[in-house]
Scaffold this active site. Structure first.
Site, PDB file in Angstrom:
ATOM      1  N   HIS A 192      44.395  41.352  32.529  1.00 29.08           N
ATOM      2  CA  HIS A 192      45.206  42.416  31.931  1.00 29.08           C
ATOM      3  C   HIS A 192      45.173  43.692  32.780  1.00 29.08           C
ATOM      4  O   HIS A 192      44.270  43.889  33.601  1.00 29.08           O
ATOM      5  CB  HIS A 192      44.701  42.735  30.527  1.00 29.08           C
ATOM      6  CG  HIS A 192      43.271  43.211  30.509  1.00 29.08           C
ATOM      7  ND1 HIS A 192      42.901  44.496  30.806  1.00 29.08           N
ATOM      8  CD2 HIS A 192      42.113  42.535  30.256  1.00 29.08           C
ATOM      9  CE1 HIS A 192      41.596  44.613  30.728  1.00 29.08           C
ATOM     10  NE2 HIS A 192      41.082  43.439  30.399  1.00 29.08           N
ATOM     11  N   GLU A 268      37.952  37.879  25.547  1.00 30.15           N
ATOM     12  CA  GLU A 268      36.813  38.284  26.363  1.00 30.15           C
ATOM     13  C   GLU A 268      35.496  38.055  25.626  1.00 30.15           C
ATOM     14  O   GLU A 268      35.459  37.879  24.401  1.00 30.15           O
ATOM     15  CB  GLU A 268      36.960  39.761  26.752  1.00 30.15           C
ATOM     16  CG  GLU A 268      35.857  40.330  27.647  1.00 30.15           C
ATOM     17  CD  GLU A 268      35.688  39.571  28.973  1.00 30.15           C
ATOM     18  OE1 GLU A 268      35.196  38.425  28.925  1.00 30.15           O
ATOM     19  OE2 GLU A 268      36.029  40.141  30.030  1.00 30.15           O
TER      20      GLU A 268
END
Length: 388
Positions: A192, A268
């Site tokens: 990202h 994550e």
């Protein structure tokens, strides 16, 4: 309304009879998501016994999720499928009690059986081989020493039930003849774009404040979208559920004219009490825990965080599911540092500590191709040329 599940099961024996094990996976028929897994090394046995053991474990895992569910069993054992369907008589004395045990797990009216080719049963086959490999090393695949249903959705309770010694299977070295050099499933791995925490090098996991992209991160997403549109190879977009990934994925997908699909397994690591802190701040506040974390991927961050070993198992489940779903296609996975490093590490067959020896910049691109014979090829790592 009762759930519908697919159970894929397999068993094997290295010698027939010889060291044997089974594997089973429960799948969501709508999404292909792995809802539960089971595997066990069962000592010396025949292929057929191992196949039946895998069936029983898969049915039990499905029953644990919903005892009212209808279950479609898919196996590459013609013998088991035909016997359990009632089309073949069960003559062997070793098979009769196993077939009876399988029939008793769920009412027969809730279960159907289908034969599938071996190449379509790779998930269960992988689990069976993991169990046999563990047995050969004197270890057990599951914590309890028997089959264990494990949710792939990543709850702390489910992950805790896994054997901490169980390492996801990496790509095999070389090819088992005949090699499959057909069109692979290719994962283009996009980290990202930046958030406010990124330039400060703060821990930012799945258990924190879920930050959004910063202005710099939005520019990075735009640049990445333009570069991927120019290449024209991405056929699908899958994202972590966290906001910074969804925003990055939506920017790219809009440029490509695609929808964004969410996969929870791509989130994550949960860094627990460390989330939002710098490395120096963690060193000051939790020195012993940090040392343990740096020394072993099985150590978790302070405050109920997630170990890298647990993340690897979660990511491997998503990897297998996505390889099946996007066979022969190129898919963009918008995710985070740890999942990308983990996919690269497993593809290379590198040790767990290699996670600490890779650099991944914000909005960088990496790529791994997965072939039908189980081999993987790392094609790109941490490319940021599209940002310059």
């Amino acid at each position: 309304m009762a759930n519908r599940f697919i159970v894929e099961a397999d068993g094997g024996s290295r010698g027939n009879p010889g060291p044997a094990g089974y594997g089973a996976v429960v799948l969501d028929p709508a999404t292909g998501e792995a809802l539960a897994e089971a595997a066990e090394y069962i000592g010396t046995a025949t292929n057929n016994v191992a196949e039946y053991k895998g069936l029983i474990a898969g049915l039990r895992a499905a029953k644990a999720l919903d005892p009212e569910a209808t279950v479609a069993v898919r196996m590459d054992s013609k013998l088991v499928v035909e016997q359990m369907s009632g089309r073949w008589k069960i003559k062997h004395p070793d098979m009769k009690p196993l077939a009876a045990e399988a029939s008793a797990v769920l009412p027969p009216s809730q279960v159907t059986y289908e034969w599938i080719p071996r190449e379509k049963n790779k998930h269960a086959d992988r689990l069976a081989n993991e169990a046999m490999d563990a047995g050969k090393a004197g270890k057990q695949w599951s914590a309890a020493g028997s089959s264990a249903a494990v949710s792939s959705r990543g709850s702390a309770e489910s992950l805790a039930s896994l054997d901490e010694e169980a390492e996801p299977v990496a790509a095999p070295v070389g090819w088992a003849a005949p090699a499959d050099l057909g069109q692979p499933a290719t994962f283009v791995l996009l980290r990202h774009g930046e958030t406010a925490l990124t330039p400060q090098k703060r821990f930012s996991g799945s258990g924190g404040d879920d930050p959004e992209l910063s202005a710099a991160g939005r520019r990075q997403a735009d640049s990445t979208a333009a570069a991927l549109a120019a290449r024209g190879t991405v056929q699908a977009v899958v994202s972590s559920p966290l906001r910074r990934c969804r925003q990055t994925a939506e920017t790219v997908a809009a440029r490509l004219g695609l929808d964004v699909h969410i996969d929870d397994g791509l989130r994550e690591t949960d860094f627990g009490a460390w989330d939002g802190l710098t490395f120096a701040e963690v060193r000051e506040r939790h020195p012993d825990d940090l040392d343990a974390w740096l020394a072993s991927t099985k150590a978790a961050p302070t405050g109920g965080g997630e170990s890298f070993a647990a993340v690897a198992r979660r990511v491997a489940l998503s990897r297998d599911k996505l390889i099946t779903r996007y066979a022969g296609r190129t898919v963009l996975l918008v995710t985070h540092v740890t999942p990308i490093k983990t996919l690269v590490r497993l593809a290379l067959g590198a040790p767990p500590e290699s996670l600490f020896r890779m650099e991944l910049s914000a909005a960088s691109l990496s790529a791994v191709a997965y072939y039908g014979d189980g081999n993987a090829s790392v094609r790109l790592l941490n490319d940021t040329s599209h940002l310059r």
